[in-house]
Design a protein around this motif. Sequence first.
Motif, PDB file in Angstrom:
ATOM      1  N   GLU A  71       0.833  -1.203   0.000  1.00  0.00           N
ATOM      2  CA  GLU A  71       0.000   0.000   0.000  1.00  0.00           C
ATOM      3  C   GLU A  71       0.870   1.256   0.000  1.00  0.00           C
ATOM      4  O   GLU A  71       0.414   2.333  -0.343  1.00  0.00           O
ATOM      5  CB  GLU A  71      -0.896  -0.018   1.244  1.00  0.00           C
ATOM      6  CG  GLU A  71      -1.801   1.168   1.361  1.00  0.00           C
ATOM      7  CD  GLU A  71      -2.473   1.267   2.713  1.00  0.00           C
ATOM      8  OE1 GLU A  71      -3.102   2.302   2.953  1.00  0.00           O
ATOM      9  OE2 GLU A  71      -2.358   0.344   3.520  1.00  0.00           O
ATOM     10  N   GLY A  72       2.112   1.136   0.412  1.00  0.00           N
ATOM     11  CA  GLY A  72       2.996   2.291   0.483  1.00  0.00           C
ATOM     12  C   GLY A  72       3.039   2.909   1.873  1.00  0.00           C
ATOM     13  O   GLY A  72       3.437   4.048   2.031  1.00  0.00           O
ATOM     14  N   PHE A  73       2.620   2.161   2.892  1.00  0.00           N
ATOM     15  CA  PHE A  73       2.641   2.614   4.286  1.00  0.00           C
ATOM     16  C   PHE A  73       1.959   3.973   4.462  1.00  0.00           C
ATOM     17  O   PHE A  73       2.501   4.880   5.092  1.00  0.00           O
ATOM     18  CB  PHE A  73       4.086   2.689   4.820  1.00  0.00           C
ATOM     19  CG  PHE A  73       4.751   1.359   4.945  1.00  0.00           C
ATOM     20  CD1 PHE A  73       4.402   0.478   5.957  1.00  0.00           C
ATOM     21  CD2 PHE A  73       5.734   0.983   4.049  1.00  0.00           C
ATOM     22  CE1 PHE A  73       5.017  -0.751   6.076  1.00  0.00           C
ATOM     23  CE2 PHE A  73       6.366  -0.239   4.156  1.00  0.00           C
ATOM     24  CZ  PHE A  73       5.998  -1.112   5.179  1.00  0.00           C
ATOM     25  N   ALA A  74       0.781   4.102   3.926  1.00  0.00           N
ATOM     26  CA  ALA A  74       0.056   5.363   4.067  1.00  0.00           C
ATOM     27  C   ALA A  74      -1.372   5.081   4.518  1.00  0.00           C
ATOM     28  O   ALA A  74      -1.904   4.008   4.288  1.00  0.00           O
ATOM     29  CB  ALA A  74       0.045   6.108   2.745  1.00  0.00           C
ATOM     30  N   GLY A  75      -1.965   6.056   5.150  1.00  0.00           N
ATOM     31  CA  GLY A  75      -3.374   5.983   5.492  1.00  0.00           C
ATOM     32  C   GLY A  75      -3.670   5.325   6.825  1.00  0.00           C
ATOM     33  O   GLY A  75      -2.774   4.886   7.549  1.00  0.00           O
ATOM     34  N   PRO A  76      -4.963   5.270   7.136  1.00  0.00           N
ATOM     35  CA  PRO A  76      -5.388   4.743   8.441  1.00  0.00           C
ATOM     36  C   PRO A  76      -5.038   3.265   8.639  1.00  0.00           C
ATOM     37  O   PRO A  76      -4.742   2.847   9.758  1.00  0.00           O
ATOM     38  CB  PRO A  76      -6.900   4.952   8.458  1.00  0.00           C
ATOM     39  CG  PRO A  76      -7.301   5.362   7.092  1.00  0.00           C
ATOM     40  CD  PRO A  76      -6.075   5.763   6.347  1.00  0.00           C
ATOM     41  N   THR A 134      -8.375  -3.378  17.595  1.00  0.00           N
ATOM     42  CA  THR A 134      -7.514  -2.856  16.529  1.00  0.00           C
ATOM     43  C   THR A 134      -7.565  -3.744  15.291  1.00  0.00           C
ATOM     44  O   THR A 134      -7.668  -3.248  14.163  1.00  0.00           O
ATOM     45  CB  THR A 134      -6.060  -2.722  17.032  1.00  0.00           C
ATOM     46  OG1 THR A 134      -6.053  -1.895  18.203  1.00  0.00           O
ATOM     47  CG2 THR A 134      -5.159  -2.108  15.967  1.00  0.00           C
ATOM     48  N   LEU A 135      -7.491  -5.064  15.487  1.00  0.00           N
ATOM     49  CA  LEU A 135      -7.558  -5.982  14.342  1.00  0.00           C
ATOM     50  C   LEU A 135      -8.910  -5.900  13.641  1.00  0.00           C
ATOM     51  O   LEU A 135      -8.982  -5.949  12.409  1.00  0.00           O
ATOM     52  CB  LEU A 135      -7.273  -7.416  14.799  1.00  0.00           C
ATOM     53  CG  LEU A 135      -5.819  -7.709  15.156  1.00  0.00           C
ATOM     54  CD1 LEU A 135      -5.706  -9.045  15.893  1.00  0.00           C
ATOM     55  CD2 LEU A 135      -4.940  -7.706  13.908  1.00  0.00           C
ATOM     56  N   LEU A 136      -9.984  -5.768  14.412  1.00  0.00           N
ATOM     57  CA  LEU A 136     -11.313  -5.624  13.824  1.00  0.00           C
ATOM     58  C   LEU A 136     -11.390  -4.337  12.995  1.00  0.00           C
ATOM     59  O   LEU A 136     -11.853  -4.357  11.838  1.00  0.00           O
ATOM     60  CB  LEU A 136     -12.386  -5.629  14.918  1.00  0.00           C
ATOM     61  CG  LEU A 136     -13.828  -5.486  14.449  1.00  0.00           C
ATOM     62  CD1 LEU A 136     -14.225  -6.653  13.550  1.00  0.00           C
ATOM     63  CD2 LEU A 136     -14.748  -5.392  15.655  1.00  0.00           C
ATOM     64  N   LEU A 137     -10.920  -3.232  13.573  1.00  0.00           N
ATOM     65  CA  LEU A 137     -10.923  -1.963  12.835  1.00  0.00           C
ATOM     66  C   LEU A 137     -10.052  -2.028  11.585  1.00  0.00           C
ATOM     67  O   LEU A 137     -10.422  -1.510  10.533  1.00  0.00           O
ATOM     68  CB  LEU A 137     -10.447  -0.821  13.742  1.00  0.00           C
ATOM     69  CG  LEU A 137     -11.396  -0.417  14.870  1.00  0.00           C
ATOM     70  CD1 LEU A 137     -10.717   0.594  15.784  1.00  0.00           C
ATOM     71  CD2 LEU A 137     -12.695   0.120  14.308  1.00  0.00           C
ATOM     72  N   LEU A 138      -8.898  -2.685  11.702  1.00  0.00           N
ATOM     73  CA  LEU A 138      -8.008  -2.833  10.550  1.00  0.00           C
ATOM     74  C   LEU A 138      -8.678  -3.639   9.448  1.00  0.00           C
ATOM     75  O   LEU A 138      -8.647  -3.254   8.277  1.00  0.00           O
ATOM     76  CB  LEU A 138      -6.687  -3.485  10.975  1.00  0.00           C
ATOM     77  CG  LEU A 138      -5.689  -3.794   9.855  1.00  0.00           C
ATOM     78  CD1 LEU A 138      -5.337  -2.547   9.062  1.00  0.00           C
ATOM     79  CD2 LEU A 138      -4.456  -4.441  10.447  1.00  0.00           C
ATOM     80  N   GLY A 139      -9.289  -4.750   9.816  1.00  0.00           N
ATOM     81  CA  GLY A 139      -9.974  -5.580   8.819  1.00  0.00           C
ATOM     82  C   GLY A 139     -11.094  -4.830   8.115  1.00  0.00           C
ATOM     83  O   GLY A 139     -11.230  -4.886   6.887  1.00  0.00           O
ATOM     84  N   ILE A 140     -11.879  -4.104   8.892  1.00  0.00           N
ATOM     85  CA  ILE A 140     -12.987  -3.320   8.315  1.00  0.00           C
ATOM     86  C   ILE A 140     -12.449  -2.197   7.426  1.00  0.00           C
ATOM     87  O   ILE A 140     -12.944  -1.982   6.308  1.00  0.00           O
ATOM     88  CB  ILE A 140     -13.898  -2.768   9.427  1.00  0.00           C
ATOM     89  CG1 ILE A 140     -14.651  -3.916  10.101  1.00  0.00           C
ATOM     90  CG2 ILE A 140     -14.863  -1.729   8.880  1.00  0.00           C
ATOM     91  CD1 ILE A 140     -15.361  -3.519  11.393  1.00  0.00           C
ATOM     92  N   THR A 141     -11.416  -1.513   7.915  1.00  0.00           N
ATOM     93  CA  THR A 141     -10.814  -0.421   7.139  1.00  0.00           C
ATOM     94  C   THR A 141     -10.277  -0.934   5.818  1.00  0.00           C
ATOM     95  O   THR A 141     -10.476  -0.326   4.761  1.00  0.00           O
ATOM     96  CB  THR A 141      -9.682   0.259   7.944  1.00  0.00           C
ATOM     97  OG1 THR A 141     -10.239   0.790   9.142  1.00  0.00           O
ATOM     98  CG2 THR A 141      -9.003   1.349   7.150  1.00  0.00           C
ATOM     99  N   ALA A 142      -9.598  -2.078   5.863  1.00  0.00           N
ATOM    100  CA  ALA A 142      -9.031  -2.658   4.650  1.00  0.00           C
ATOM    101  C   ALA A 142     -10.125  -3.077   3.673  1.00  0.00           C
ATOM    102  O   ALA A 142      -9.989  -2.882   2.457  1.00  0.00           O
ATOM    103  CB  ALA A 142      -8.137  -3.840   5.002  1.00  0.00           C
ATOM    104  N   LEU A 143     -11.208  -3.647   4.186  1.00  0.00           N
ATOM    105  CA  LEU A 143     -12.316  -4.040   3.306  1.00  0.00           C
ATOM    106  C   LEU A 143     -12.999  -2.845   2.672  1.00  0.00           C
ATOM    107  O   LEU A 143     -13.349  -2.888   1.488  1.00  0.00           O
ATOM    108  CB  LEU A 143     -13.354  -4.856   4.098  1.00  0.00           C
ATOM    109  CG  LEU A 143     -13.027  -6.309   4.390  1.00  0.00           C
ATOM    110  CD1 LEU A 143     -14.132  -6.934   5.242  1.00  0.00           C
ATOM    111  CD2 LEU A 143     -12.858  -7.103   3.095  1.00  0.00           C
ATOM    112  N   CYS A 144     -13.196  -1.807   3.440  1.00  0.00           N
ATOM    113  CA  CYS A 144     -13.906  -0.625   2.930  1.00  0.00           C
ATOM    114  C   CYS A 144     -13.046   0.222   2.004  1.00  0.00           C
ATOM    115  O   CYS A 144     -13.572   0.966   1.178  1.00  0.00           O
ATOM    116  CB  CYS A 144     -14.383   0.225   4.104  1.00  0.00           C
ATOM    117  SG  CYS A 144     -15.662  -0.586   5.083  1.00  0.00           S
ATOM    118  N   SER A 145     -11.728   0.109   2.142  1.00  0.00           N
ATOM    119  CA  SER A 145     -10.834   0.925   1.322  1.00  0.00           C
ATOM    120  C   SER A 145     -10.328   0.189   0.087  1.00  0.00           C
ATOM    121  O   SER A 145      -9.807   0.816  -0.821  1.00  0.00           O
ATOM    122  CB  SER A 145      -9.613   1.367   2.146  1.00  0.00           C
ATOM    123  OG  SER A 145     -10.038   2.102   3.265  1.00  0.00           O
TER     124      SER A 145
END
Length: 146
Positions: A71-76, A134-145
């Motif tokens: 991803e380039g180590f950027a974003g939430p 944190t893992l839940l938020l990461l998974g959701i963030t990754a799916l939505c983005s």
Amino acid sequence: MDHTSGALLSAFSFTWLGMVIGISFVEAPLKFRAPGVTLPLGLGIGRLVFRALNTVECMMAVGLVVAAALEGFAGPASALVATVLVLLAIQLTAIRPRLNRRTDRVLRTPDGADLPRSHAHVAYVAVELVKVITLLLLGITALCSG
């Protein structure tokens, strides 16, 4: 975030999340309720299981770093990856050694069950809860983005 990095981030996040919930919040508390499981036996099983979990968690962490690099180590998502890495590092370097020393003490004491409760155990569970969120938020963030 491109589709590949989002898919990888969500896959690693949700796999890791399931393992933590299954082991830390289901297996660990239930093992001591099983018939015939003594405190020494339960602690011995727990050490093996958590050593294996932590090993796999380290592999999941590497997977998250690789996906974040794509991803380039950027974003939430990258901030959440960094957060989960810090939480794992705290557990492995600060809390687990204290828990191992406590387990050794319980196993060496004739009636180890009478020792006072461990603050390290409470800290480990608290960090696990934050890691789950944190893992839940990461998974959701990754799916939505992705």
